[in-house]
Scaffold this motif. Structure first.
Motif, PDB file in Angstrom:
ATOM      1  N   THR A  51     -60.741  36.006 -48.391  1.00 32.38           N
ATOM      2  CA  THR A  51     -60.774  34.880 -49.329  1.00 32.38           C
ATOM      3  C   THR A  51     -60.161  35.336 -50.647  1.00 32.38           C
ATOM      4  OG1 THR A  51     -62.767  33.956 -48.334  1.00 32.38           O
ATOM      5  CG2 THR A  51     -62.258  33.277 -50.591  1.00 32.38           C
ATOM      6  N   MET A  98     -59.678  34.356 -54.490  1.00 30.67           N
ATOM      7  CA  MET A  98     -60.221  33.459 -55.529  1.00 30.67           C
ATOM      8  C   MET A  98     -59.336  33.545 -56.766  1.00 30.67           C
ATOM      9  SD  MET A  98     -64.222  33.069 -56.671  1.00 30.67           S
ATOM     10  CE  MET A  98     -64.717  32.735 -54.991  1.00 30.67           C
ATOM     11  N   HIS A 115     -54.400  28.070 -57.986  1.00 30.30           N
ATOM     12  CA  HIS A 115     -54.788  27.537 -56.680  1.00 30.30           C
ATOM     13  C   HIS A 115     -53.886  26.382 -56.294  1.00 30.30           C
ATOM     14  CE1 HIS A 115     -57.117  24.723 -54.110  1.00 30.30           C
ATOM     15  NE2 HIS A 115     -57.484  25.844 -53.475  1.00 30.30           N
ATOM     16  N   VAL A 131     -59.391  29.918 -52.843  1.00 24.75           N
ATOM     17  CA  VAL A 131     -60.474  29.151 -53.486  1.00 24.75           C
ATOM     18  C   VAL A 131     -60.271  29.177 -55.001  1.00 24.75           C
ATOM     19  CG1 VAL A 131     -62.974  28.998 -53.828  1.00 24.75           C
ATOM     20  CG2 VAL A 131     -62.053  29.779 -51.624  1.00 24.75           C
ATOM     21  N   ASN A 190     -61.598  28.956 -58.943  1.00 32.17           N
ATOM     22  CA  ASN A 190     -62.772  29.289 -59.761  1.00 32.17           C
ATOM     23  C   ASN A 190     -62.441  29.007 -61.219  1.00 32.17           C
ATOM     24  OD1 ASN A 190     -64.835  30.580 -61.270  1.00 32.17           O
ATOM     25  ND2 ASN A 190     -65.212  32.033 -59.608  1.00 32.17           N
ATOM     26  N   TYR A 224     -62.309  31.806 -64.056  1.00 33.31           N
ATOM     27  CA  TYR A 224     -61.256  32.813 -64.122  1.00 33.31           C
ATOM     28  C   TYR A 224     -60.224  32.416 -65.174  1.00 33.31           C
ATOM     29  CZ  TYR A 224     -62.726  35.160 -59.775  1.00 33.31           C
ATOM     30  OH  TYR A 224     -63.420  35.870 -58.832  1.00 33.31           O
ATOM     31  N   ASP A 234     -68.467  37.593 -48.059  1.00 29.53           N
ATOM     32  CA  ASP A 234     -68.389  37.120 -49.460  1.00 29.53           C
ATOM     33  C   ASP A 234     -68.657  38.228 -50.470  1.00 29.53           C
ATOM     34  OD1 ASP A 234     -67.665  34.531 -48.868  1.00 29.53           O
ATOM     35  OD2 ASP A 234     -69.736  33.832 -48.738  1.00 29.53           O
ATOM     36  N   GLU A 240     -67.012  41.157 -52.877  1.00 24.90           N
ATOM     37  CA  GLU A 240     -65.710  41.430 -53.482  1.00 24.90           C
ATOM     38  C   GLU A 240     -65.151  42.769 -53.001  1.00 24.90           C
ATOM     39  OE1 GLU A 240     -63.553  42.006 -57.840  1.00 24.90           O
ATOM     40  OE2 GLU A 240     -65.639  41.315 -57.755  1.00 24.90           O
TER      41      GLU A 240
END
Length: 516
Positions: free
Chosen positions: A460, A462, A468, A494, A496, A499, A511, A513
């Motif tokens: 994933t 992020m 994105h 995804v 966020n 950020y 999930d 990091e």
């Protein structure tokens, strides 16, 4: 004019805000561990004489030696040296009688530092300017002890009256009173606040200062340089001493000890004003309650907006401060000259406030909006001088030059007040530049390649919402889809909102990091 003093006590120190008609004009910060404040007296050791500068460097305990120029030695420097040595070695119970002290001849104005301070002796000095930037304190040997109504200066018998007392009869009355009560070997300067005061009030103030001098004499006994001999009063008390007058109508404090000290001090110097001190204890921040925090945020920073739409740009350099006046969208008439005058007048009032609020010192150059008529330039200069009158720092205002610039000099006593109203951009770290989208794209792809090579799957990614949108735009033709086909792996992208624009992180199928 209504004056209010709002005092905010915190573990790291005390903040003092002076309001005039609800407008913040001075902001003082007294740190809990503050030292080397203006007015403090030290026993210093002369470390180095610099004939080329006609000055000496003196060790007073600061990390850098303090600076003492010949012009700050005082005409009575030889008397001060003699007194210092005599007080250090004094064995007399209660100390020797200063009234019988034999004053030495005055030094000449054009003399040399090594003629006066030869042998590098210990000497009593007073802090003239606090340490600023990489410089040590600036010192003076012209010792003065200020009180509410008078200032005493040892080793002379001169009596002077403040020029701000204009009545010749009042000046003569005050001079006559002081001459009748003044002890020997003390000069006295009568302050403006003494106007109208009776003999008893003046005598009480003078006696308190003489007692302080006796305390200095006692503290010198057996002292070893460098050593602090006497501290200036706390800034709260010294401000009350210098500012308290009939316009002062409220003092609000959020600390019980400072409240009691302020109340006792005012009861002593102005009993009729004791009720103006109040204790603030409703739980909310005191500066927020009185609108000071909001004013601080609006008043500090490179740009200062004025109510009319005009604004100031304030730039700081090592050599001077530059203030540029801009009209913005302000327009009071179709007359350009009238518009310029009105804007400049409004700016002059705010500039005078900013000089006090930020405690700017040295040379200040103001670029006002150009005006053609000499009478308007004269009006502006007179207005600036009027707005600068409440400023306690010594200052001078020069007429507008042919280039349209006004030059102001203002006494610098301590480091200027700087409150940072800006933060470093988390994306560019203050450089003003961030990685281009293509470079960021390549960086993400390189990291992806590394992770998949090291057997990571179901990744994933992020990123910031804007990034994105860029990576997923076009679906089958998107960059995200191309990565899936290239690496033959499922890659989720995804968004966020927490950020910053160029920030990205990878997470595994649990999930957690993945640290790169």
């Amino acid at each position: 004019m209504n004056k209010e003093l709002i005092i905010n006590a915190a573990p790291q120190g005390v903040e003092i805000a002076l309001l005039e008609d609800k407008k913040l004009v001075e902001l003082h910060n007294e740190k809990a561990d503050a030292s080397f404040a203006v007015g403090d007296l030290y026993l210093g050791k002369v470390k180095k004489l610099i004939p080329g500068l006609n000055a000496a460097f003196v060790d007073v305990g600061f990390e850098k030696d303090a600076f003492l120029h010949y012009t700050d030695l005082s005409p009575y420097a030889k008397s001060l040296l003699k007194f210092t040595q005599q007080a250090i070695g004094d064995n007399t119970p209660g100390g020797f009688d200063f009234g019988n002290f034999l004053v030495e001849p005055e030094i000449i104005k054009t003399g040399k530092i090594n003629e006066v301070l030869s042998g590098k002796p210990n000497i009593l000095v007073q802090i003239l300017k606090e340490p600023i930037a990489a410089k040590g304190p600036r010192l003076s040997c012209e010792i003065s002890l200020p009180g509410r109504f008078v200032v005493i200066t040892p080793f002379n018998d001169i009596v002077a009256v403040s020029r701000k007392i204009h009545s010749s009869e009042e000046r003569k009355r005050l001079q006559k009173i002081i001459e009748s009560i003044k002890p020997k070997n003390f000069g006295v300067i009568v302050r403006t606040a003494a106007e109208g005061k009776n003999t008893a009030e003046l005598h009480e103030d003078l006696s308190a200062l003489v007692d302080t001098w006796k305390q200095i004499q006692g503290n010198l006994k057996g002292a070893v340089a460098p050593a602090k001999i006497l501290s200036e009063q706390a800034k709260t008390t010294s401000m009350l001493r210098d500012l308290l007058n009939e316009d002062f109508n409220r003092i609000v404090v959020n600390d019980k000890n400072i409240f009691n000290d302020a109340k006792n001090y005012i009861q002593k110097i102005a009993p009729d004003k004791a009720d103006i001190v109040t204790f603030f204890h409703n739980g909310s921040p005191i500066f927020d309650q009185y609108g000071i925090t909001k004013q601080v945020k609006a008043a500090f920073g490179k740009t200062v907006n004025l109510p009319s739409g005009a604004y100031l740009i304030i730039e700081h350099t090592e050599a001077l401060h530059v203030i540029d006046v801009n009209s913005g969208y302000k327009s009071v008439s179709n007359n350009q000259e009238q518009n310029a005058l009105e804007t400049n007048m409004e700016a002059a009032e705010e500039i005078a406030r900013q000089l006090r609020l930020r405690d700017l010192g040295g040379i200040i150059v103001v670029d006002f909006i150009d005006m053609k008529l000499p009478e308007n330039k004269k009006k502006l200069m007179e207005a600036m001088e009027e707005y600068m009158k409440p400023d306690r720092a010594k200052h001078a205002v020069l007429p507008i030059s042919k280039f349209g610039l006004m030059q102001i000099t203002r006494q610098r006593m301590k480091p200027e007040v700087t409150i940072n109203t800006q933060e470093i951009c988390p994306s560019c770290n203050g450089t003003g530049k961030i990685s281009s989208t293509l470079v960021l794209e390549d960086e993400i792809e390189k990291n992806l390649n590394y992770l998949i090579t090291h057997k990571h799957s179901n990744l994933t990614l992020m990123v910031h919402p804007i990034m994105h949108a860029y990576l997923t735009k076009g679906w089958l033709w998107s960059k995200c889809w191309k990565w899936r086909r290239k690496f033959k792996q499922k890659i989720n992208v995804v968004a966020n909102t927490n950020y910053h624009l160029t920030e990205f992180h990878f997470f595994d199928h649990h999930d957690e990091e993945i640290k790169l």
